[in-house]
Write an enzyme that holds these catalytic residues in place. Structure first.
Site, PDB file in Angstrom:
ATOM      1  N   THR A 131      42.011  43.054  22.385  1.00 30.69           N
ATOM      2  CA  THR A 131      43.022  43.488  23.455  1.00 30.69           C
ATOM      3  C   THR A 131      43.626  44.777  23.094  1.00 30.69           C
ATOM      4  OG1 THR A 131      44.959  42.785  24.754  1.00 30.69           O
ATOM      5  CG2 THR A 131      44.794  41.686  22.637  1.00 30.69           C
ATOM      6  N   TYR A 167      50.890  37.084  21.040  1.00 29.74           N
ATOM      7  CA  TYR A 167      49.417  37.183  21.726  1.00 29.74           C
ATOM      8  C   TYR A 167      48.677  38.332  21.140  1.00 29.74           C
ATOM      9  CZ  TYR A 167      45.926  38.530  24.998  1.00 29.74           C
ATOM     10  OH  TYR A 167      44.828  39.112  25.462  1.00 29.74           O
TER      11      TYR A 167
HETATM   12  N1  UFG Z   1      53.865  44.890  36.810  1.00 33.37           N
HETATM   13  C1  UFG Z   1      54.694  45.126  37.973  1.00 33.37           C
HETATM   14  N2  UFG Z   1      54.888  44.009  38.545  1.00 33.37           N
HETATM   15  C2  UFG Z   1      54.099  42.965  38.520  1.00 33.37           C
HETATM   16  C3  UFG Z   1      53.429  42.680  37.519  1.00 33.37           C
HETATM   17  C4  UFG Z   1      53.198  43.871  36.417  1.00 33.37           C
HETATM   18  O1  UFG Z   1      55.352  46.302  37.840  1.00 33.37           O
HETATM   19  O2  UFG Z   1      54.482  41.859  39.403  1.00 33.37           O
HETATM   20  C5  UFG Z   1      53.633  46.323  36.014  1.00 33.37           C
HETATM   21  C6  UFG Z   1      53.780  45.957  34.681  1.00 33.37           C
HETATM   22  O3  UFG Z   1      55.245  46.159  34.135  1.00 33.37           O
HETATM   23  C7  UFG Z   1      53.112  46.883  33.772  1.00 33.37           C
HETATM   24  C8  UFG Z   1      51.933  46.858  34.888  1.00 33.37           C
HETATM   25  O4  UFG Z   1      52.318  46.436  35.911  1.00 33.37           O
HETATM   26  O5  UFG Z   1      53.371  48.158  33.648  1.00 33.37           O
HETATM   27  C9  UFG Z   1      50.471  46.168  34.093  1.00 33.37           C
HETATM   28  O6  UFG Z   1      51.102  44.774  34.084  1.00 33.37           O
HETATM   29  P1  UFG Z   1      50.087  43.423  34.048  1.00 33.37           P
HETATM   30  O7  UFG Z   1      50.921  42.191  33.946  1.00 33.37           O
HETATM   31  O8  UFG Z   1      48.883  43.632  34.991  1.00 33.37           O
HETATM   32  O9  UFG Z   1      49.253  43.920  32.679  1.00 33.37           O
HETATM   33  P2  UFG Z   1      49.882  44.255  31.226  1.00 33.37           P
HETATM   34  O10 UFG Z   1      49.542  45.643  30.859  1.00 33.37           O
HETATM   35  O11 UFG Z   1      51.353  43.763  30.977  1.00 33.37           O
HETATM   36  O12 UFG Z   1      48.867  43.351  30.143  1.00 33.37           O
HETATM   37  C10 UFG Z   1      47.856  43.473  30.027  1.00 33.37           C
HETATM   38  C11 UFG Z   1      46.846  42.341  29.841  1.00 33.37           C
HETATM   39  C12 UFG Z   1      47.541  41.572  28.439  1.00 33.37           C
HETATM   40  C13 UFG Z   1      47.331  42.762  27.458  1.00 33.37           C
HETATM   41  C14 UFG Z   1      47.870  44.079  27.785  1.00 33.37           C
HETATM   42  C15 UFG Z   1      47.924  45.106  26.614  1.00 33.37           C
HETATM   43  O13 UFG Z   1      47.200  41.527  30.775  1.00 33.37           O
HETATM   44  O14 UFG Z   1      46.566  40.718  28.237  1.00 33.37           O
HETATM   45  O15 UFG Z   1      47.520  44.420  28.911  1.00 33.37           O
HETATM   46  O16 UFG Z   1      46.773  45.630  26.894  1.00 33.37           O
HETATM   47  F1  UFG Z   1      47.796  42.005  26.320  1.00 33.37           F
END
Ligand code: UFG
Length: 333
Positions: free
Chosen positions: A121, A145
């Site tokens: 990841t 994680y």
């Molecule tokens: N976001 C929102 N609202 C939501 C959900 C997410 O604004 O309801 C934003 C987050 O703050 C972020 C972006 O959308 O800026 C993407 O968020 P996600 O939760 O979809 O994904 P992440 O980037 O947090 O996480 C992903 C993977 C993880 C991994 C991470 C780092 O899900 O497993 O990328 O690579 F660890």
């Protein structure tokens, strides 16, 4: 097809990314056995052409599965994946990801499995010093994680040096979308990922979408991510397998992303365009631990494996996710 004289064992093959890897392997002509404990996966998500064994990766019985199915490669997807949960319950992540994988690798080594592909990841990088991020940039995970996955990368590096096994760690950026033929998709209960949340809102499962942070140093202040279509990601695994078969003794760690990012607001705009509706946005503060921008430098993967991304199109990713979400809503009544 680069031949493998046996089956590919896919752990977590009843889950979101694993079920797409199963499809890509079967479509490419490989024989597959899925192992999954069905804690978060669904047996109906496993394509009928694959064999299925309900067992946990850390179960010693996995050695029998490897022998009985003549497993010659392992693709390891099983694990826990919710970043905030890893902060509140770190030992769950070190157990389900790091310790369980250690036992799986031990089973693989004991049975002489020659190839191992691991679901890593971008969370291994933590908050990057620069974007796009390349593989050799500092790896300073900011949550358990990411650390649990980085520890597995280290184990694989050492094991490949000591035993006749080569491996490929694929560091995923933001995986989204669903099989374009509608055969699988993200069915996870209580998912937290942006595109999944947005299509749930578009299908009426939620009233609105929270936008977590509007003060990042990005073009519109919201978080920027490199969204990769899950079927392209699945095909990258097949291409990585071919490389491991063709070049025994060589191991790799590769970013898997498209090398471009979209902000949260750009993603929600894309969902609006696809659905012809307007999702309500609720602007909120930052989610703890969220970096502003994560975009892959994908030059290494493009020159190392025979992989040509075919679905680098945000609206297409959203459309496939939406089609699956509607199908899921019918299934769940
Ligand atoms: N976001 C929102 N609202 C939501 C959900 C997410 O604004 O309801 C934003 C987050 O703050 C972020 C972006 O959308 O800026 C993407 O968020 P996600 O939760 O979809 O994904 P992440 O980037 O947090 O996480 C992903 C993977 C993880 C991994 C991470 C780092 O899900 O497993 O990328 O690579 F660890």
């Amino acid at each position: 097809m680069t031949a493998l004289n046996g089956k590919v064992m896919v752990t977590g093959g009843a889950g979101y990314i694993g079920s797409h890897a199963v499809l890509a392997l079967l479509d490419a002509g490989y024989q597959v056995v899925v192992i999954d404990n069905l804690v978060t996966g669904f047996d109906w998500a496993v394509d009928g052409r694959a064999a299925f064994v309900r067992i946990a990766v850390e179960d010693p019985g996995v050695r029998d599965v490897i022998r009985q199915h003549d497993v010659k490669a392992i693709m390891h997807f099983a694990g826990s994946v919710v970043v905030p949960e890893s902060v509140s319950d770190p030992l769950k992540y070190y157990r389900n990801n790091t310790a369980a994988t250690r036992t799986l690798i031990e089973s693989a080594v004991a049975e002489g499995v020659p190839h191992f592909i691991f679901s890593s990841t971008a969370a291994t990088y933590g908050t990057p010093e620069r974007v796009p991020i390349s593989e050799n940039d500092p790896k300073v995970p900011i949550n358990p994680y990411g650390m649990s996955k980085l520890m597995t990368e280290f184990m694989l590096r050492d094991v490949s040096a000591a035993h006749p096994m080569n491996h490929c760690c694929l560091r995923y950026f933001n995986v989204a979308g669903a099989d374009p033929e509608g055969r699988s998709g993200q069915s996870t209960i209580g998912a937290t990922h942006l595109i999944k949340i947005a299509v749930e809102a578009a299908t009426g499962k939620r009233d609105s979408v929270g936008v977590f942070g509007t003060d990042f140093e990005t073009r519109d202040g919201t978080g920027v991510r490199d969204y990769v279509h899950v079927s392209d990601l699945a095909e990258a695994h097949v291409a990585a397998l071919k490389l491991l078969i063709d070049q025994p003794g060589e191991s790799h760690v590769l970013n898997c992303g498209y090398g471009r990012g979209f902000s949260v607001l750009e993603v929600l705009d894309a969902v609006d365009r696809v659905t012809n509706r307007t999702i309500e946005r609720k602007l909120q503060g930052r989610r703890p631990g969220d970096p502003g921008e994560l975009v892959a430098d994908n030059s290494a993967i493009l020159k190392t494996i025979d992989w040509t991304p075919k679905r680098d199109d945000l609206e297409g990713i959203v459309r496939d996710a939406l089609t699956w979400e509607r199908k899921l809503a019918e299934r769940q009544g």
